[in-house]
Design a protein around this motif. Structure first.
Motif, PDB file in Angstrom:
ATOM      1  N   ASN A  88       0.825  -1.209   0.000  1.00  0.00           N
ATOM      2  CA  ASN A  88       0.000   0.000   0.000  1.00  0.00           C
ATOM      3  C   ASN A  88       0.862   1.265   0.000  1.00  0.00           C
ATOM      4  O   ASN A  88       0.523   2.260  -0.649  1.00  0.00           O
ATOM      5  N   GLY A  89       1.986   1.203   0.703  1.00  0.00           N
ATOM      6  CA  GLY A  89       2.885   2.357   0.719  1.00  0.00           C
ATOM      7  C   GLY A  89       3.364   2.709  -0.672  1.00  0.00           C
ATOM      8  O   GLY A  89       3.401   3.890  -1.054  1.00  0.00           O
ATOM      9  N   ALA A  90       3.731   1.690  -1.457  1.00  0.00           N
ATOM     10  CA  ALA A  90       4.197   1.929  -2.825  1.00  0.00           C
ATOM     11  C   ALA A  90       3.057   2.398  -3.724  1.00  0.00           C
ATOM     12  O   ALA A  90       3.211   3.350  -4.500  1.00  0.00           O
ATOM     13  N   ALA A  91       1.890   1.746  -3.618  1.00  0.00           N
ATOM     14  CA  ALA A  91       0.761   2.065  -4.501  1.00  0.00           C
ATOM     15  C   ALA A  91       0.149   3.430  -4.203  1.00  0.00           C
ATOM     16  O   ALA A  91      -0.510   4.018  -5.062  1.00  0.00           O
ATOM     17  N   SER A  92       0.368   3.931  -2.985  1.00  0.00           N
ATOM     18  CA  SER A  92      -0.231   5.215  -2.587  1.00  0.00           C
ATOM     19  C   SER A  92       0.676   6.404  -2.875  1.00  0.00           C
ATOM     20  O   SER A  92       0.265   7.561  -2.682  1.00  0.00           O
ATOM     21  N   CYS A  93       1.887   6.141  -3.307  1.00  0.00           N
ATOM     22  CA  CYS A  93       2.834   7.225  -3.606  1.00  0.00           C
ATOM     23  C   CYS A  93       2.584   7.696  -5.035  1.00  0.00           C
ATOM     24  O   CYS A  93       3.015   7.051  -6.003  1.00  0.00           O
ATOM     25  N   LEU A  94       1.885   8.819  -5.186  1.00  0.00           N
ATOM     26  CA  LEU A  94       1.419   9.256  -6.503  1.00  0.00           C
ATOM     27  C   LEU A  94       2.155  10.469  -7.053  1.00  0.00           C
ATOM     28  O   LEU A  94       2.167  10.688  -8.272  1.00  0.00           O
ATOM     29  N   ASP A  95       2.752  11.271  -6.183  1.00  0.00           N
ATOM     30  CA  ASP A  95       3.268  12.565  -6.633  1.00  0.00           C
ATOM     31  C   ASP A  95       4.764  12.588  -6.907  1.00  0.00           C
ATOM     32  O   ASP A  95       5.348  13.643  -7.108  1.00  0.00           O
ATOM     33  N   LYS A  96       5.404  11.423  -6.897  1.00  0.00           N
ATOM     34  CA  LYS A  96       6.837  11.375  -7.198  1.00  0.00           C
ATOM     35  C   LYS A  96       7.173  10.018  -7.802  1.00  0.00           C
ATOM     36  O   LYS A  96       6.332   9.111  -7.840  1.00  0.00           O
ATOM     37  N   LEU A 149       1.374  -2.405  -8.944  1.00  0.00           N
ATOM     38  CA  LEU A 149       1.376  -1.520 -10.107  1.00  0.00           C
ATOM     39  C   LEU A 149      -0.052  -1.158 -10.508  1.00  0.00           C
ATOM     40  O   LEU A 149      -0.373   0.016 -10.763  1.00  0.00           O
ATOM     41  N   ILE A 150      -0.933  -2.165 -10.537  1.00  0.00           N
ATOM     42  CA  ILE A 150      -2.327  -1.913 -10.915  1.00  0.00           C
ATOM     43  C   ILE A 150      -3.021  -1.054  -9.863  1.00  0.00           C
ATOM     44  O   ILE A 150      -3.788  -0.139 -10.193  1.00  0.00           O
ATOM     45  N   SER A 151      -2.734  -1.321  -8.597  1.00  0.00           N
ATOM     46  CA  SER A 151      -3.331  -0.520  -7.514  1.00  0.00           C
ATOM     47  C   SER A 151      -2.917   0.938  -7.620  1.00  0.00           C
ATOM     48  O   SER A 151      -3.716   1.845  -7.352  1.00  0.00           O
ATOM     49  N   ARG A 152      -1.682   1.154  -8.021  1.00  0.00           N
ATOM     50  CA  ARG A 152      -1.218   2.531  -8.175  1.00  0.00           C
ATOM     51  C   ARG A 152      -1.991   3.228  -9.299  1.00  0.00           C
ATOM     52  O   ARG A 152      -2.397   4.391  -9.159  1.00  0.00           O
ATOM     53  N   ILE A 153      -2.204   2.502 -10.412  1.00  0.00           N
ATOM     54  CA  ILE A 153      -2.983   3.053 -11.520  1.00  0.00           C
ATOM     55  C   ILE A 153      -4.416   3.355 -11.069  1.00  0.00           C
ATOM     56  O   ILE A 153      -4.978   4.415 -11.385  1.00  0.00           O
ATOM     57  N   VAL A 154      -5.016   2.428 -10.320  1.00  0.00           N
ATOM     58  CA  VAL A 154      -6.373   2.632  -9.799  1.00  0.00           C
ATOM     59  C   VAL A 154      -6.416   3.861  -8.895  1.00  0.00           C
ATOM     60  O   VAL A 154      -7.329   4.696  -8.989  1.00  0.00           O
ATOM     61  N   ASN A 155      -5.418   3.993  -8.021  1.00  0.00           N
ATOM     62  CA  ASN A 155      -5.365   5.154  -7.122  1.00  0.00           C
ATOM     63  C   ASN A 155      -5.247   6.460  -7.895  1.00  0.00           C
ATOM     64  O   ASN A 155      -5.832   7.489  -7.505  1.00  0.00           O
ATOM     65  N   LEU A 156      -4.476   6.450  -8.977  1.00  0.00           N
ATOM     66  CA  LEU A 156      -4.341   7.658  -9.794  1.00  0.00           C
ATOM     67  C   LEU A 156      -5.688   8.077 -10.379  1.00  0.00           C
ATOM     68  O   LEU A 156      -6.081   9.248 -10.307  1.00  0.00           O
ATOM     69  N   VAL A 157      -6.408   7.116 -10.953  1.00  0.00           N
ATOM     70  CA  VAL A 157      -7.699   7.425 -11.585  1.00  0.00           C
ATOM     71  C   VAL A 157      -8.705   7.881 -10.535  1.00  0.00           C
ATOM     72  O   VAL A 157      -9.484   8.822 -10.765  1.00  0.00           O
ATOM     73  N   PHE A 171       7.061   5.000 -12.282  1.00  0.00           N
ATOM     74  CA  PHE A 171       6.796   3.978 -11.265  1.00  0.00           C
ATOM     75  C   PHE A 171       7.358   2.674 -11.804  1.00  0.00           C
ATOM     76  O   PHE A 171       6.823   2.094 -12.757  1.00  0.00           O
ATOM     77  N   CYS A 172       8.474   2.230 -11.235  1.00  0.00           N
ATOM     78  CA  CYS A 172       9.194   1.066 -11.766  1.00  0.00           C
ATOM     79  C   CYS A 172       9.144  -0.086 -10.779  1.00  0.00           C
ATOM     80  O   CYS A 172       9.381   0.098  -9.586  1.00  0.00           O
ATOM     81  N   VAL A 173       8.824  -1.279 -11.275  1.00  0.00           N
ATOM     82  CA  VAL A 173       8.824  -2.468 -10.431  1.00  0.00           C
ATOM     83  C   VAL A 173       9.700  -3.537 -11.064  1.00  0.00           C
ATOM     84  O   VAL A 173       9.801  -3.634 -12.293  1.00  0.00           O
ATOM     85  N   GLY A 174      10.335  -4.344 -10.222  1.00  0.00           N
ATOM     86  CA  GLY A 174      11.186  -5.402 -10.757  1.00  0.00           C
ATOM     87  C   GLY A 174      12.000  -6.051  -9.657  1.00  0.00           C
ATOM     88  O   GLY A 174      11.841  -5.751  -8.468  1.00  0.00           O
ATOM     89  N   ASP A 175      12.879  -6.951 -10.075  1.00  0.00           N
ATOM     90  CA  ASP A 175      13.695  -7.717  -9.132  1.00  0.00           C
ATOM     91  C   ASP A 175      15.060  -7.961  -9.762  1.00  0.00           C
ATOM     92  O   ASP A 175      15.182  -8.683 -10.747  1.00  0.00           O
TER      93      ASP A 175
END
Length: 599
Positions: free
Chosen positions: A8-16, A32-40, A219-223
């Motif tokens: 949630n911490g990652a998905a809620s970070c919208l302004d940077k 990643l999808i949650s972040r997109i949902v939060n943006l919309v 917003f980058c995700v990976g391993d």
């Protein structure tokens, strides 16, 4: 969508900008999808959102999940695609700036080899065409072939064609040199998302960097532990470059796996101790089975799967066999087929599209989309046979060269005074080029199917009928306008994962590379032997040490596909170049702390 505190911490970070380091099964796609949902939900327009995925299959899955959360219109309004698909759109809209005309052909390896052979013949070069092609695809041309490479590019341009690497290079060039193009995309997309950031190439980095340059919100995700595509140019240091370019960022680490049970996580942590993964569930098992020969190994794998399915509530689709190479998988496939085990071999669709009759069908479409595609024109000019002799084609080619026109244009001039019957095929081709997509498909199918039917080649007719079904499915699923150009763009992105259908009860057989991003209840890793997996266990040079490190990460990827159990198998003898070779256990088995048993 339920999230953990870290997710949630990652998905809620919208302004940077945000960098999420996500272990296997830790929910990176969900974040990643949650972040997109939060943006919309925070009133951001979906048209301002861009999400890059590693494969077309991943893009399709992400779009479906966004649709479930936000509805079809919102999902359709945002761009969710591979970087290659993005570059195709750049070329389609702005290609004129780089000298391309409408309907650019995207050449695959076979198309490029045709050009290479012609270049080598004209310049008296004796290098193997496949060697030259490999250099082109890697973007590293030997100094001795610099002139030949210039000629290759010239002929590609003459055919209004581009290859897979060139697609990225030209898009980068356009964005770097056409201020209007760069401003269009940089202004349009305020929020840029990048999946699998660890496997981006330098070209991928350039695209992301330029598109995100205005609003500086990526917003980058990976391993990093799953970086396995260096042979395709992936460069994990691009993550550091993105961090430097976007210094106002936050980092999150997702270490809890909701996929793998404790036994699998223990093996992963033993293999790569720095990861410190955590398991959300107990249980699972990891085991090693040893055999005297590879035939014995293959028979065990096939027989064991069949026995388990027939004596329990398990399904065939619960099993995936992840081989290091296609060669390893071949014998296992034969054993599965012999025992009547339904099997999906990843990459089958790619082979299907490579069949001669399917390529002929697509060559017709290429000519309709791009009248300057001389190589495709040459391949269809006598398919079906039209009695156009070699000497006639030579005259048409000479006229095209002298007048600096395409072969199609030259043929129209050459046959302008010919009897109607002799030039009817050209008139039909011209009419079809202006027709609807369904009419084009039906007409080409009728033309080729009738010809093959007359020859009694029923297998080829059957393949053409199958192609109609695949095209119909694409028409239903595509988000793009249905036309020849969009269909050909889709073809250029087909990969091995496109064969995998989750709701079909089949054993999945593929290479470990193909399995990236997928998960299965039970994973079988065959041929866990030195000089197979890893391909080379000798690390006596820096290059070999790095290669061994990537092989280790590849084994880590194989292990971490499992939701329940991992079975690693190995043979004491394996046939190599026609001779039995004694095999030693893979170094990775010991590193992962995997014990052995003899069935």
């Amino acid at each position: 969508m339920q999230l953990t505190k870290d997710q949630n911490g990652a998905a809620s970070c919208l302004d940077k900008s945000v960098f999420v380091h996500a272990g296997p099964g830790s929910g990176k796609t969900r974040v990643l999808i949650s972040r997109i949902v939060n943006l919309v939900k925070s009133k951001v327009s979906p048209t301002e959102i861009l999400a890059f995925t590693f494969t077309r299959a991943a893009a399709r899955e992400m779009r479906d999940r966004v649709t479930d959360e936000l509805g079809e219109k919102a999902a359709r309004d945002m761009w969710i695609m591979t970087i290659h698909a993005f570059c195709m759109r750049v070329i389609s809209t702005w290609g004129w700036y780089a000298g391309y005309k409408e309907g650019v052909s995207i050449y695959d390896d076979r198309d490029q080899l045709d050009i290479i052979r012609g270049v080598q013949k004209d310049l008296s070069i004796k290098t193997k065409p496949e060697t030259f092609l490999k250099e082109i695809n890697r973007g590293k041309i030997h100094a001795n072939r610099a002139v030949a490479f210039e000629e290759f590019n010239f002929r590609m341009r003459e055919n209004n064609a581009i290859n897979y690497i060139g697609l990225l290079d030209k898009a980068i060039w356009i964005l770097a040199n056409c201020a209007d193009a760069k401003e269009h995309y940089a202004h349009k997309f305020r929020y840029v998302h990048l999946d699998e950031m660890n496997d981006t190439s330098d070209r991928d980095y350039s695209i992301v960097s330029m598109v995100a340059s205005k609003w500086k919100n990526v917003f980058c995700v990976g391993d990093l532990s799953q970086t396995i595509f260096s042979f395709r140019g992936s460069n994990a240091t691009n993550i550091d470059h993105l961090k430097s370019q976007f210094p106002d960022h936050e980092e999150f680490f997702l270490r809890k796996s909701f996929r793998c049970p404790q036994a699998v996580i223990d093996a992963c942590n033993n293999l790569l101790p720095d990861n410190a993964l955590e398991a959300d569930k107990d249980g699972g098992f990891v085991t090693v089975c040893e055999f005297n020969s590879e035939d014995e190994e293959a028979q065990f794998i096939a027989g064991n799967i069949k026995t388990i399915v027939e004596t329990s509530d398990r399904k065939y689709s619960d099993f995936a066999i992840l081989g290091r190479t296609h060669a390893v998988n071949e014998g296992i496939f034969n054993a599965l087929r012999a025992q009547g085990v339904p099997t999906c071999v990843a990459g089958t669709k790619l082979k299907f599209y490579g069949q001669e009759e399917i390529r002929q069908f697509h060559d017709y479409l290429k000519v309709m989309a791009n009248g300057r595609d001389d190589f495709s024109f040459k391949r269809i000019v006598n398919v079906p046979p039209r009695g156009i002799k070699h000497v006639t084609l030579a005259r048409i080619s000479a006229q095209a060269r002298d007048a600096e026109i395409s072969l199609l244009e030259s043929a129209l001039i050459h046959f302008s005074d010919a009897p109607t019957e002799e030039k009817k095929w050209l008139a039909d081709l011209g009419a079809l080029s202006k027709g609807s997509f369904p009419d084009q498909i039906r007409s080409i199918h009728h033309l080729l199917a009738t010809w093959y039917e007359d020859q009694g080649l029923k297998t080829r007719v059957k393949a053409l009928n199958k192609l109609l079904g695949l095209i119909a499915t694409w028409q239903k699923e595509t988000e793009e306008v249905v036309c020849v150009e969009s269909y050909l763009r889709m073809l250029s992105e087909v990969n091995a994962q496109d064969d995998i259908v989750e709701d079909k009860d089949e054993v999945k057989l593929m290479t470990v590379h193909t399995s990236k991003g997928l998960e299965f209840p039970n994973v079988i890793i065959p041929a866990c032997e030195n000089m197979v997996f890893p391909l080379n266990n000798h690390a006596d040079t820096p290059e070999k040490l790095e290669a061994l490190g990537e092989e280790r990460r590849l084994f880590y990827v194989a292990l971490s596909r499992a939701k329940s159990a991992v079975t690693a198998t190995r043979s004491r003898l394996r046939v190599v170049r026609g001779r039995d070779r004694e095999q030693s256990p893979s170094v990775f088995l010991k590193e992962a702390g995997m014990g052995s048993s003899v069935p």
